[in-house]
Design a protein around this motif. Sequence first.
Motif, PDB file in Angstrom:
ATOM      1  N   PRO A 128      46.353  31.899  19.732  1.00 51.83           N
ATOM      2  CA  PRO A 128      45.712  32.919  19.996  1.00 51.83           C
ATOM      3  C   PRO A 128      44.398  33.015  20.002  1.00 51.83           C
ATOM      4  CG  PRO A 128      46.450  32.946  17.688  1.00 51.83           C
ATOM      5  CD  PRO A 128      46.941  31.580  18.487  1.00 51.83           C
ATOM      6  N   HIS A 129      43.661  32.369  21.224  1.00 54.80           N
ATOM      7  CA  HIS A 129      42.253  32.127  21.255  1.00 54.80           C
ATOM      8  C   HIS A 129      41.266  33.400  21.179  1.00 54.80           C
ATOM      9  CE1 HIS A 129      42.491  27.935  22.308  1.00 54.80           C
ATOM     10  NE2 HIS A 129      43.740  28.204  23.197  1.00 54.80           N
ATOM     11  N   LEU A 130      42.062  34.746  21.532  1.00 51.23           N
ATOM     12  CA  LEU A 130      41.060  35.906  21.522  1.00 51.23           C
ATOM     13  C   LEU A 130      41.720  36.827  20.186  1.00 51.23           C
ATOM     14  CD1 LEU A 130      41.532  36.813  25.460  1.00 51.23           C
ATOM     15  CD2 LEU A 130      39.838  35.536  24.090  1.00 51.23           C
ATOM     16  N   THR A 209      46.168  36.430  25.286  1.00 52.05           N
ATOM     17  CA  THR A 209      45.384  35.814  24.329  1.00 52.05           C
ATOM     18  C   THR A 209      45.665  34.124  24.406  1.00 52.05           C
ATOM     19  OG1 THR A 209      44.705  35.591  21.999  1.00 52.05           O
ATOM     20  CG2 THR A 209      47.027  36.144  22.326  1.00 52.05           C
ATOM     21  N   ALA A 210      46.753  33.658  24.496  1.00 53.74           N
ATOM     22  CA  ALA A 210      47.083  32.335  24.688  1.00 53.74           C
ATOM     23  C   ALA A 210      46.617  31.731  25.899  1.00 53.74           C
ATOM     24  CB  ALA A 210      48.638  31.872  24.686  1.00 53.74           C
ATOM     25  N   GLY A 211      46.338  32.600  27.052  1.00 54.92           N
ATOM     26  CA  GLY A 211      46.064  31.972  28.449  1.00 54.92           C
ATOM     27  C   GLY A 211      44.673  32.416  28.638  1.00 54.92           C
ATOM     28  N   ILE A 212      43.895  33.053  27.581  1.00 55.74           N
ATOM     29  CA  ILE A 212      42.311  33.344  27.752  1.00 55.74           C
ATOM     30  C   ILE A 212      42.241  33.958  28.895  1.00 55.74           C
ATOM     31  CG2 ILE A 212      40.101  32.586  27.412  1.00 55.74           C
ATOM     32  CD1 ILE A 212      41.158  29.964  26.386  1.00 55.74           C
ATOM     33  N   SER A 213      42.762  35.395  29.039  1.00 53.33           N
ATOM     34  CA  SER A 213      42.737  36.144  30.236  1.00 53.33           C
ATOM     35  C   SER A 213      42.579  37.503  29.896  1.00 53.33           C
ATOM     36  CB  SER A 213      43.904  35.983  30.981  1.00 53.33           C
ATOM     37  OG  SER A 213      44.135  36.967  32.077  1.00 53.33           O
ATOM     38  N   ALA A 379      42.723  46.569  27.526  1.00 58.27           N
ATOM     39  CA  ALA A 379      41.828  47.280  26.669  1.00 58.27           C
ATOM     40  C   ALA A 379      41.503  46.226  25.451  1.00 58.27           C
ATOM     41  CB  ALA A 379      42.530  48.539  26.075  1.00 58.27           C
ATOM     42  N   LEU A 380      40.862  45.364  26.139  1.00 53.29           N
ATOM     43  CA  LEU A 380      40.302  44.429  24.944  1.00 53.29           C
ATOM     44  C   LEU A 380      38.922  44.881  24.342  1.00 53.29           C
ATOM     45  CD1 LEU A 380      40.944  40.920  26.900  1.00 53.29           C
ATOM     46  CD2 LEU A 380      42.351  42.236  25.338  1.00 53.29           C
ATOM     47  N   THR A 381      38.373  44.218  23.383  1.00 53.21           N
ATOM     48  CA  THR A 381      37.088  44.638  22.535  1.00 53.21           C
ATOM     49  C   THR A 381      36.168  43.824  23.321  1.00 53.21           C
ATOM     50  OG1 THR A 381      37.253  42.673  21.123  1.00 53.21           O
ATOM     51  CG2 THR A 381      38.216  45.007  20.536  1.00 53.21           C
ATOM     52  N   GLN A 382      34.857  43.995  23.308  1.00 62.15           N
ATOM     53  CA  GLN A 382      33.581  43.555  23.699  1.00 62.15           C
ATOM     54  C   GLN A 382      33.485  41.962  23.056  1.00 62.15           C
ATOM     55  OE1 GLN A 382      31.528  44.778  26.082  1.00 62.15           O
ATOM     56  NE2 GLN A 382      31.316  42.582  26.370  1.00 62.15           N
ATOM     57  N   ASN A 383      33.993  41.832  21.952  1.00 63.75           N
ATOM     58  CA  ASN A 383      33.978  40.439  21.598  1.00 63.75           C
ATOM     59  C   ASN A 383      35.216  39.632  22.218  1.00 63.75           C
ATOM     60  OD1 ASN A 383      31.853  40.324  19.603  1.00 63.75           O
ATOM     61  ND2 ASN A 383      33.374  41.260  17.934  1.00 63.75           N
ATOM     62  N   GLN A 384      36.088  40.139  22.413  1.00 65.32           N
ATOM     63  CA  GLN A 384      37.100  39.501  23.202  1.00 65.32           C
ATOM     64  C   GLN A 384      36.881  39.029  24.757  1.00 65.32           C
ATOM     65  OE1 GLN A 384      40.410  42.358  22.339  1.00 65.32           O
ATOM     66  NE2 GLN A 384      41.653  40.552  21.485  1.00 65.32           N
ATOM     67  N   PHE A 385      36.231  39.969  25.327  1.00 68.03           N
ATOM     68  CA  PHE A 385      35.399  39.881  26.733  1.00 68.03           C
ATOM     69  C   PHE A 385      34.458  38.766  26.511  1.00 68.03           C
ATOM     70  CE2 PHE A 385      37.400  44.062  27.563  1.00 68.03           C
ATOM     71  CZ  PHE A 385      37.892  43.890  28.658  1.00 68.03           C
ATOM     72  N   ASN A 386      33.628  38.740  25.558  1.00 68.16           N
ATOM     73  CA  ASN A 386      32.497  37.450  25.566  1.00 68.16           C
ATOM     74  C   ASN A 386      33.308  36.254  25.372  1.00 68.16           C
ATOM     75  OD1 ASN A 386      30.709  39.565  25.902  1.00 68.16           O
ATOM     76  ND2 ASN A 386      30.336  39.590  23.636  1.00 68.16           N
ATOM     77  N   MET A 387      34.428  36.188  24.354  1.00 69.91           N
ATOM     78  CA  MET A 387      35.241  35.025  24.358  1.00 69.91           C
ATOM     79  C   MET A 387      35.663  34.285  25.656  1.00 69.91           C
ATOM     80  SD  MET A 387      37.395  35.919  20.968  1.00 69.91           S
ATOM     81  CE  MET A 387      36.756  37.234  19.681  1.00 69.91           C
ATOM     82  N   ILE A 388      36.351  35.445  26.439  1.00 65.65           N
ATOM     83  CA  ILE A 388      36.928  34.847  27.575  1.00 65.65           C
ATOM     84  C   ILE A 388      35.838  34.079  28.421  1.00 65.65           C
ATOM     85  CG2 ILE A 388      37.986  35.558  29.686  1.00 65.65           C
ATOM     86  CD1 ILE A 388      39.378  37.717  28.229  1.00 65.65           C
ATOM     87  N   GLY A 389      34.672  34.820  28.432  1.00 65.17           N
ATOM     88  CA  GLY A 389      33.552  34.134  29.316  1.00 65.17           C
ATOM     89  C   GLY A 389      33.038  32.847  28.766  1.00 65.17           C
ATOM     90  N   ALA A 390      33.005  32.795  27.523  1.00 64.10           N
ATOM     91  CA  ALA A 390      32.401  31.339  26.810  1.00 64.10           C
ATOM     92  C   ALA A 390      33.388  30.502  26.946  1.00 64.10           C
ATOM     93  CB  ALA A 390      32.094  31.682  25.534  1.00 64.10           C
TER      94      ALA A 390
END
Length: 438
Positions: A128-130, A209-213, A379-390
């Motif tokens: 669960p990366h996200l 979350t497993a696929g970072i998407s 409907a992810l959080t801003q932190n989760q969107f940032n995680m995907i980008g990084a």
Amino acid sequence: MSKASNSSGKADHLCVLVHGLWGNPSHLKFVSTSLRERFPEDKLHVLVAKRNAGSFTYDGVDTGGERVAEEVEQKLEELAESGHAIKKISVIGYSLGGLIARYAIGLLFHRGVFERVQPVNFTTFATPHLGVRTPLLGYHSHIWNVLGARTLSMSGRQLFGVDKFRDTGRPLLAVLADPESIFIRGLSQFEHRSLYANVVNDRSVTYYTAGISSTDPFVSPDDIKINYISGYDDVIVDGENPVSQKEPEEPLAFTQRLTSGTRTILGRASIVAILAVFIPIGGTLYLLNSAIQSFRSQQRIRSHEQGRTGIDYARYRIPLMINAVRQEAEDMFENANGAQGQDYLSASSEDVASRADRLDVNSMQEQRDDMALKFPTLALTQNQFNMIGALDNVGFKKHPVYIHKHRHSHAAIVVRIDKKSFDEGRIVIKHWLDNFIL
């Protein structure tokens, strides 16, 4: 000295395996056995981390990561003392173990281990990366996402992103994916990074979350054409071109539609009936067990921080930023988590547009544009969107996995139990080994 000891002393590559929540080393027995069968002992050492077994996984990603880092350093020292120098290292994490592994490699990077040992493979299976927060809008999030976070002690708060990690004031997962952190710096050192994510039936760690998407193309798999990699029995999905437009099918006859609709209604009714009986009993036991385990976890964390466990973990309390009833509990959590749906953000939302502008375009988005297939943003959080980008900036080779023959794909993906119905997981591990760089 035995022949096996002589041959193992020649290996220059250490592969570390890290199990998940409620897990123990036996969960990765098939993975470790497959590694040893594929690569001779004079080429590869396998270390299955064991200091986070069972309820110790309640203690947080950071505490678990410190235990694994210490275990790895101790193993390297033991091998060096026997006249054997490790030159390469690979780290593999399953489920929560993938997050613990990411934390551990950040510590190893900061302590200079990667200056002496070359990082080669980093792979996660159903991690669960996200986090495990279900993408929900409105009051639903306050029922599941808030309640669920408080039933797994520190690990639960971190997985649901409601913790304040040390003096950062931010969730641990946000720090773990911060481009300025030792964790991203450590992750970027690996020559090859990959992940495997179940597309269906993973009640613990869903695809996004497993696929970072930020999207989930597999919500309705019967409505799309899934593209598989040849040679792996329609299990490993082509990560570069995962889905295509499905060819139109002949409409079902009235009797077929009636039968299908009846099955759906009966299935939902069965679920409702089961939950009506199970929740009052199972829920009470689950919450009671969670309270007990959380109390014990807090005691272990205090002992860990105060150095009363017999091991000095103080050396891992370093700057995080470069600048500056167990099976029953698992079943209850998975059933509750699997019952949640997913909400999506409005395509016209200005907030979504601003988030999308900050995200790097990944290969799946490019493929969707080419195929004219559009999937709504979760409907992810801003932190989760940032995680995907990084994390996408660091780069992962993403392998969606479609396990058809068992509804517990979270366990099947690594063949957690040696049984025939998990055979598709053996195909997943074969694919991973075929791409493992020795």
